[in-house]
Design a protein around this motif. Structure first.
Motif, PDB file in Angstrom:
ATOM      1  N   GLU A 125       9.304   0.794   1.502  1.00  0.00           N
ATOM      2  CA  GLU A 125       8.462   0.748   0.307  1.00  0.00           C
ATOM      3  C   GLU A 125       7.613  -0.524   0.293  1.00  0.00           C
ATOM      4  OE1 GLU A 125       6.806   1.904  -3.344  1.00  0.00           O
ATOM      5  OE2 GLU A 125       7.869   3.038  -1.800  1.00  0.00           O
ATOM      6  N   THR A 126       8.176  -1.634   0.712  1.00  0.00           N
ATOM      7  CA  THR A 126       7.418  -2.889   0.763  1.00  0.00           C
ATOM      8  C   THR A 126       6.273  -2.775   1.761  1.00  0.00           C
ATOM      9  OG1 THR A 126       9.377  -4.151   0.173  1.00  0.00           O
ATOM     10  CG2 THR A 126       7.589  -5.363   1.206  1.00  0.00           C
ATOM     11  N   ALA A 127       6.540  -2.207   2.910  1.00  0.00           N
ATOM     12  CA  ALA A 127       5.481  -2.027   3.909  1.00  0.00           C
ATOM     13  C   ALA A 127       4.393  -1.100   3.379  1.00  0.00           C
ATOM     14  CB  ALA A 127       6.074  -1.464   5.196  1.00  0.00           C
ATOM     15  N   ARG A 128       4.794  -0.051   2.678  1.00  0.00           N
ATOM     16  CA  ARG A 128       3.818   0.881   2.105  1.00  0.00           C
ATOM     17  C   ARG A 128       2.945   0.173   1.073  1.00  0.00           C
ATOM     18  NH1 ARG A 128       2.894   3.904  -2.230  1.00  0.00           N
ATOM     19  NH2 ARG A 128       4.747   3.223  -3.337  1.00  0.00           N
ATOM     20  N   ARG A 129       3.569  -0.637   0.226  1.00  0.00           N
ATOM     21  CA  ARG A 129       2.797  -1.339  -0.807  1.00  0.00           C
ATOM     22  C   ARG A 129       1.875  -2.391  -0.195  1.00  0.00           C
ATOM     23  NH1 ARG A 129       5.789  -1.787  -6.447  1.00  0.00           N
ATOM     24  NH2 ARG A 129       6.747   0.258  -6.471  1.00  0.00           N
ATOM     25  N   LYS A 130       2.347  -3.080   0.832  1.00  0.00           N
ATOM     26  CA  LYS A 130       1.484  -4.053   1.513  1.00  0.00           C
ATOM     27  C   LYS A 130       0.270  -3.354   2.106  1.00  0.00           C
ATOM     28  CE  LYS A 130       4.559  -7.770   2.970  1.00  0.00           C
ATOM     29  NZ  LYS A 130       5.145  -8.447   4.134  1.00  0.00           N
ATOM     30  N   ALA A 131       0.502  -2.214   2.732  1.00  0.00           N
ATOM     31  CA  ALA A 131      -0.601  -1.467   3.331  1.00  0.00           C
ATOM     32  C   ALA A 131      -1.586  -1.021   2.259  1.00  0.00           C
ATOM     33  CB  ALA A 131      -0.069  -0.259   4.094  1.00  0.00           C
ATOM     34  N   MET A 132      -1.084  -0.570   1.121  1.00  0.00           N
ATOM     35  CA  MET A 132      -1.966  -0.158   0.031  1.00  0.00           C
ATOM     36  C   MET A 132      -2.776  -1.336  -0.499  1.00  0.00           C
ATOM     37  SD  MET A 132       0.435   2.522  -2.114  1.00  0.00           S
ATOM     38  CE  MET A 132      -0.424   2.133  -3.616  1.00  0.00           C
ATOM     39  N   LEU A 133      -2.132  -2.482  -0.616  1.00  0.00           N
ATOM     40  CA  LEU A 133      -2.839  -3.669  -1.110  1.00  0.00           C
ATOM     41  C   LEU A 133      -3.900  -4.131  -0.123  1.00  0.00           C
ATOM     42  CD1 LEU A 133       0.079  -5.720  -2.681  1.00  0.00           C
ATOM     43  CD2 LEU A 133      -1.803  -4.600  -3.881  1.00  0.00           C
ATOM     44  N   GLU A 134      -3.576  -4.090   1.166  1.00  0.00           N
ATOM     45  CA  GLU A 134      -4.548  -4.510   2.177  1.00  0.00           C
ATOM     46  C   GLU A 134      -5.727  -3.560   2.223  1.00  0.00           C
ATOM     47  OE1 GLU A 134      -2.242  -4.974   5.737  1.00  0.00           O
ATOM     48  OE2 GLU A 134      -1.318  -6.822   5.018  1.00  0.00           O
TER      49      GLU A 134
END
Length: 137
Positions: free
Chosen positions: A116-125
Protein backbone atom coordinates in the motif's frame (compact mmCIF):
# COMPACT_ATOMS: atom_id res chain seq x y z
CA UNK A 1 -30.66 14.05 24.68
CA UNK A 2 -28.61 13.82 21.52
CA UNK A 3 -25.60 16.08 21.11
CA UNK A 4 -25.68 18.43 18.12
CA UNK A 5 -23.83 17.12 15.10
CA UNK A 6 -20.46 18.74 14.45
CA UNK A 7 -19.56 19.55 10.88
CA UNK A 8 -16.92 17.32 9.34
CA UNK A 9 -13.56 18.87 8.58
CA UNK A 10 -12.89 19.34 4.88
CA UNK A 11 -10.55 16.75 3.45
CA UNK A 12 -9.22 18.02 0.19
CA UNK A 13 -5.76 18.90 -1.05
CA UNK A 14 -5.97 22.27 0.73
CA UNK A 15 -6.90 20.65 4.05
CA UNK A 16 -4.01 19.97 6.44
CA UNK A 17 -5.51 16.55 7.17
CA UNK A 18 -6.11 15.74 3.50
CA UNK A 19 -4.77 12.74 1.62
CA UNK A 20 -1.18 14.04 1.23
CA UNK A 21 -0.89 14.60 4.99
CA UNK A 22 -2.36 11.16 5.66
CA UNK A 23 0.02 9.60 3.17
CA UNK A 24 2.98 11.32 4.80
CA UNK A 25 1.75 10.20 8.20
CA UNK A 26 1.26 6.62 6.97
CA UNK A 27 4.71 6.58 5.40
CA UNK A 28 6.30 7.97 8.56
CA UNK A 29 4.43 5.48 10.70
CA UNK A 30 5.55 2.63 8.45
CA UNK A 31 9.17 3.75 8.64
CA UNK A 32 8.85 4.03 12.42
CA UNK A 33 7.24 0.60 12.88
CA UNK A 34 9.18 -1.42 10.29
CA UNK A 35 12.29 -1.98 12.47
CA UNK A 36 10.11 -3.12 15.38
CA UNK A 37 8.17 -5.49 13.12
CA UNK A 38 11.39 -6.94 11.72
CA UNK A 39 12.83 -7.34 15.23
CA UNK A 40 9.64 -9.00 16.46
CA UNK A 41 9.68 -11.35 13.48
CA UNK A 42 13.32 -12.25 14.22
CA UNK A 43 12.51 -12.94 17.87
CA UNK A 44 9.47 -15.05 16.99
CA UNK A 45 11.60 -17.06 14.57
CA UNK A 46 14.24 -17.61 17.29
CA UNK A 47 11.58 -18.72 19.78
CA UNK A 48 10.13 -21.15 17.27
CA UNK A 49 13.57 -22.66 16.62
CA UNK A 50 14.13 -22.92 20.37
CA UNK A 51 10.80 -24.66 20.81
CA UNK A 52 11.59 -27.17 18.08
CA UNK A 53 14.87 -27.94 19.85
CA UNK A 54 13.04 -28.24 23.20
CA UNK A 55 10.49 -30.60 21.65
CA UNK A 56 13.30 -32.78 20.29
CA UNK A 57 14.96 -32.89 23.75
CA UNK A 58 11.65 -33.81 25.38
CA UNK A 59 11.16 -36.62 22.86
CA UNK A 60 14.68 -37.87 23.47
CA UNK A 61 14.25 -37.74 27.24
CA UNK A 62 10.89 -39.54 27.09
CA UNK A 63 12.42 -42.26 24.92
CA UNK A 64 15.36 -42.61 27.30
CA UNK A 65 13.05 -42.85 30.33
CA UNK A 66 11.03 -45.57 28.62
CA UNK A 67 14.23 -47.48 27.84
CA UNK A 68 15.47 -47.13 31.42
CA UNK A 69 12.10 -48.27 32.72
CA UNK A 70 12.24 -51.38 30.53
CA UNK A 71 15.86 -52.18 31.47
CA UNK A 72 15.45 -51.80 35.23
CA UNK A 73 15.38 -54.93 37.32
CA UNK A 74 13.75 -52.98 40.14
CA UNK A 75 10.26 -51.86 39.33
CA UNK A 76 10.42 -48.09 39.05
CA UNK A 77 7.29 -46.43 37.86
CA UNK A 78 8.52 -43.78 35.43
CA UNK A 79 5.26 -43.63 33.51
CA UNK A 80 3.98 -40.53 35.36
CA UNK A 81 7.19 -38.68 34.44
CA UNK A 82 6.94 -39.78 30.83
CA UNK A 83 3.33 -38.56 30.77
CA UNK A 84 4.39 -35.20 32.22
CA UNK A 85 7.08 -34.88 29.56
CA UNK A 86 4.63 -35.73 26.80
CA UNK A 87 2.16 -33.20 28.22
CA UNK A 88 4.92 -30.55 28.23
CA UNK A 89 5.76 -31.49 24.65
CA UNK A 90 2.12 -31.09 23.65
CA UNK A 91 2.03 -27.61 25.19
CA UNK A 92 5.26 -26.64 23.42
CA UNK A 93 3.78 -27.77 20.09
CA UNK A 94 0.60 -25.78 20.83
CA UNK A 95 2.53 -22.58 21.64
CA UNK A 96 4.69 -23.14 18.55
CA UNK A 97 1.57 -23.34 16.37
CA UNK A 98 0.20 -20.14 17.90
CA UNK A 99 3.51 -18.36 17.27
CA UNK A 100 3.65 -19.66 13.72
CA UNK A 101 0.13 -18.34 13.01
CA UNK A 102 0.97 -14.97 14.58
CA UNK A 103 4.19 -14.74 12.58
CA UNK A 104 2.34 -15.51 9.36
CA UNK A 105 -0.28 -12.82 10.09
CA UNK A 106 2.53 -10.37 10.89
CA UNK A 107 4.28 -11.23 7.63
CA UNK A 108 1.05 -10.71 5.64
CA UNK A 109 0.35 -7.42 7.41
CA UNK A 110 3.88 -6.17 6.74
CA UNK A 111 3.56 -7.19 3.07
CA UNK A 112 0.19 -5.42 2.70
CA UNK A 113 1.47 -2.24 4.35
CA UNK A 114 4.56 -2.19 2.15
CA UNK A 115 2.44 -2.77 -0.96
CA UNK A 116 0.00 0.00 0.00
CA UNK A 117 2.86 2.40 0.76
CA UNK A 118 4.45 1.70 -2.61
CA UNK A 119 1.10 2.22 -4.32
CA UNK A 120 0.57 5.55 -2.56
CA UNK A 121 4.11 6.71 -3.36
CA UNK A 122 3.54 5.87 -7.01
CA UNK A 123 0.25 7.78 -7.00
CA UNK A 124 1.89 10.80 -5.39
CA UNK A 125 4.78 10.76 -7.85
CA UNK A 126 2.39 10.50 -10.81
CA UNK A 127 0.25 13.36 -9.48
CA UNK A 128 3.34 15.57 -9.25
CA UNK A 129 3.37 15.99 -5.48
CA UNK A 130 6.91 14.62 -5.31
CA UNK A 131 8.52 15.16 -8.71
CA UNK A 132 11.98 13.90 -7.68
CA UNK A 133 11.42 10.76 -5.65
CA UNK A 134 9.97 10.23 -2.22
CA UNK A 135 9.74 12.96 0.41
CA UNK A 136 12.02 11.04 2.77
CA UNK A 137 15.02 11.49 0.47
Amino acid sequence: MAAPATPAAPSGPASPAGPPARDLFAEGLLEFLSPAVRQLDTHVHAVRESQVELREHIDSLATELCRINEDQKVALDLDPYVKKLLNARRRVVLVNNILQNAQERLRRLNHNVARETARRKAMLEVSGSYPHGSPSK
